[in-house]
Design an enzyme around this catalytic site. Sequence first.
Site, short mmCIF file in Angstrom:
data_model
loop_
_atom_site.label_atom_id
_atom_site.label_comp_id
_atom_site.label_asym_id
_atom_site.label_seq_id
_atom_site.Cartn_x
_atom_site.Cartn_y
_atom_site.Cartn_z
N TRP B 327 0.85 -1.20 0.00
CA TRP B 327 0.00 0.00 0.00
C TRP B 327 0.88 1.25 0.00
O TRP B 327 0.54 2.27 -0.59
CB TRP B 327 -0.90 -0.01 1.25
CG TRP B 327 -1.70 1.25 1.42
CD1 TRP B 327 -2.93 1.50 0.91
CD2 TRP B 327 -1.33 2.43 2.16
NE1 TRP B 327 -3.36 2.75 1.28
CE2 TRP B 327 -2.39 3.34 2.04
CE3 TRP B 327 -0.21 2.80 2.89
CZ2 TRP B 327 -2.37 4.61 2.64
CZ3 TRP B 327 -0.18 4.05 3.49
CH2 TRP B 327 -1.25 4.94 3.35
N HIS B 328 2.05 1.13 0.65
CA HIS B 328 2.91 2.30 0.80
C HIS B 328 3.59 2.73 -0.49
O HIS B 328 3.87 3.90 -0.67
CB HIS B 328 3.99 2.04 1.86
CG HIS B 328 3.49 2.18 3.24
ND1 HIS B 328 2.85 1.16 3.91
CD2 HIS B 328 3.49 3.23 4.10
CE1 HIS B 328 2.51 1.58 5.11
NE2 HIS B 328 2.87 2.83 5.26
N GLY B 329 3.89 1.80 -1.36
CA GLY B 329 4.62 2.23 -2.55
C GLY B 329 4.59 1.21 -3.66
O GLY B 329 4.32 0.03 -3.44
#
Lengths: 304, 469
Positions: B327-329
Amino acid sequence: MIKRSLFIFATALLLHIIIRDVVKPDVEITQMPWQANQQIGQRYLYSKDTIQNIFTGSSMSFHLDFNGTKESITNIALTGESAQKGIKLVATKGKITGIYPKRIYIEMNTLSNMNPSVFDDIIYNPFLFYPRQYVSALRDGKQPLPWIATLAEKHMTPYIIPHRYEFLEKHIRYESTEEEENEKLKTIINFVPNERFNKTTLSQNQRITIENELTKNLSQLIENGCTPYFVEMPASDKYRYSQEYTTIREIIEKNYPKYAYIHYPSDSNFQTYDGLHLTATDSPRYSAYLRSVMDSITCAEKVK
Amino acid sequence: MLFNSPIFVALLLSTFLIYYLPFARKQQLLILIISSLLFYSYDKLEFVLLLLASAGVNIITSYIVVYGKNHHKKLIAVVGLTLNLAILIFFKYSPLISTTLFNPNSSIGEYLLYIPLPIGISFFTFEGISLVMDVWNEKYVKGKKIVSKSLYKHSQHTLFFISFFPHLIAGPILKAHDFYPQIKQKLLKNINWQAVFKALTVGYFLKMVVADNLKDFTADIIFPVYTYRSTMTLLSFLFGYSCQIFADFAGYSLIAIGLAKLFGYDFNQNFNFPYISTSFRGFWKRWHMSLSSFFMEYLYFPLGGNRKGRARTYLNLIITMTLGGLWHGVAWSYALWGFLHGSALAIERFLTKNKIPQKGLILRVLNGLFVFIIVSLFWLFFKLPDINHVLGFLKSLRTNIYMFNDMYRISYTLLYASPVVFYHLIYLLKRNKKFNQLFTKTEYIFYGLLLFLIFTNSGTAGTFIYFQF
């Protein structure tokens, strides 16, 4: 609580201003390269002296030495930026104070560098632009924490963190092999992006942008009695004969045909270490050449 | 638009002034929606359409789930969820899909590679998911449905919930059942000015003085620059980056909380002094709490949580954290980062049997240091998306021990990281009653000095690290 906090804020700010503007310790600290540009820009922008001759450029002309010219020259070259930023600074100062220099020397090599940067955001920050004019304590290079850091660095850290670890070095030092070092070097060389230096062509849109930015600010200077001189810094043939340089020359010739264009003697053999930046030996040699040209210009104008 | 940019200050002041005008009170939601859309459209106008489309999907699906025919409800909830995920996957993960599944030089590969990433997409799609899931799970607040019977009113509420500018581009992630009950007319006299002042002062200080200055030094954690720096210099950078990422995101969250309070809305705390954690479990209860609780509520529990045996619990932890990492990157290194955290959580759970032992002070300090060191090392996957570069950095830590220490960079990094240490330390000391009383009496001095440093010592405005997510 809020009122008392605001009182502390105002007191701290006042003390800071007193120390910086009344006691005036001769300490200006450059924390990062971008700050050096700010310091140069703000020093020029808010200076009350009438500066007659300006040299504006990029890192290519940052180290040029103009000491000893007949009329003093102020070098406001900004690393990582282009002369466009310098011209805008001079135009902005002119708008605020009505003071314009007599001559502006413009390094033309990097005029095409229109990459967005934070330089303008900081220097023309609407909240600080005018306060900085009157309160020099708010200018870059005067921040309180870097001052503490410098003191800490000088007096404390050598005791806390020794520069070398003799014990560790002796017992667990890792000796890399020559092969490993070569491999490391190879990956580094392959990795370093060369886009900035490889850019040697300009599109039509880029040409228009460069031209608009240049003429917008320079016209204002010319209207107010400032004479531009375009300086082409020595560069390797790859750049010198590139489409990018040719386009820049065309823009200048088209818009400013009656103003002087300072070339360098083709037989001078000025050396650069990366195709663009003069070597430590040739930077003073080129500075001397430029000083002589500038002195001739000053003399010629006086004769007129 | 950055929270510390002059244009934002102008937008905020004008919105605030109009919002509390007596004759504008009935239109407060509309004022905030317009202001939020202006805020979002500042960088790229076309992304507003995507935001509106995302809101539209959630308005329609949530409304049908609540007021539609019973036999359609499940299908519509699934459609809503799928559409939210499809928007997120298409706009955020296309480059990863392109490089993983296709040849990036092929026409489809190239097309996917260059799909622009709308800012804040991970946040607003998650909020949409929260709405659909909440109405599907029939979450009532004080016995009332969170979705209004009037479609117009529900549309307004949902558009406001998704687009409200303090949380729009970098969270905290709001949950529908926490936010919807707060939507009502607000009065100027109800603003808790002290809470606003504290949140904004600490938030702007962490962002502008700590994170923005640190970023100039930690920028050297990049290949090949780190290969030229000594071990001690690299360690100081790593420590600095841990402090920077905290100051950047916790600072942003505090600013968002303070701004929301200005308009009468309360966001939950997003960071609760995470670096004092003595366990990985504790760390994730204190770091990016809105995301952790989102994943806990909408992914970990639906997967079975800890109800299906120990092996399944460990697997659920690893799956949840790996997806959280992704989700972060848009790089596999983020998934690896999540996987490592998931594994750390699973190993910790295995070793401690899910009980955090109460040990002596020294052991707790050592535990805390251990967790901090491992968390800091894991941050390398954030800073260096190429896994080879992470390994290179670790190798440099070992090989560059004989290099000259860059005292200049070490001093500055430690100096700008120190407020984060003090921030956590003060929190711990406040557990002592006497210190707490003393601090409460004198805290105005700290806030005054923080304001002074914001004014005189801010770094260059850098984009918030979490904007990319």
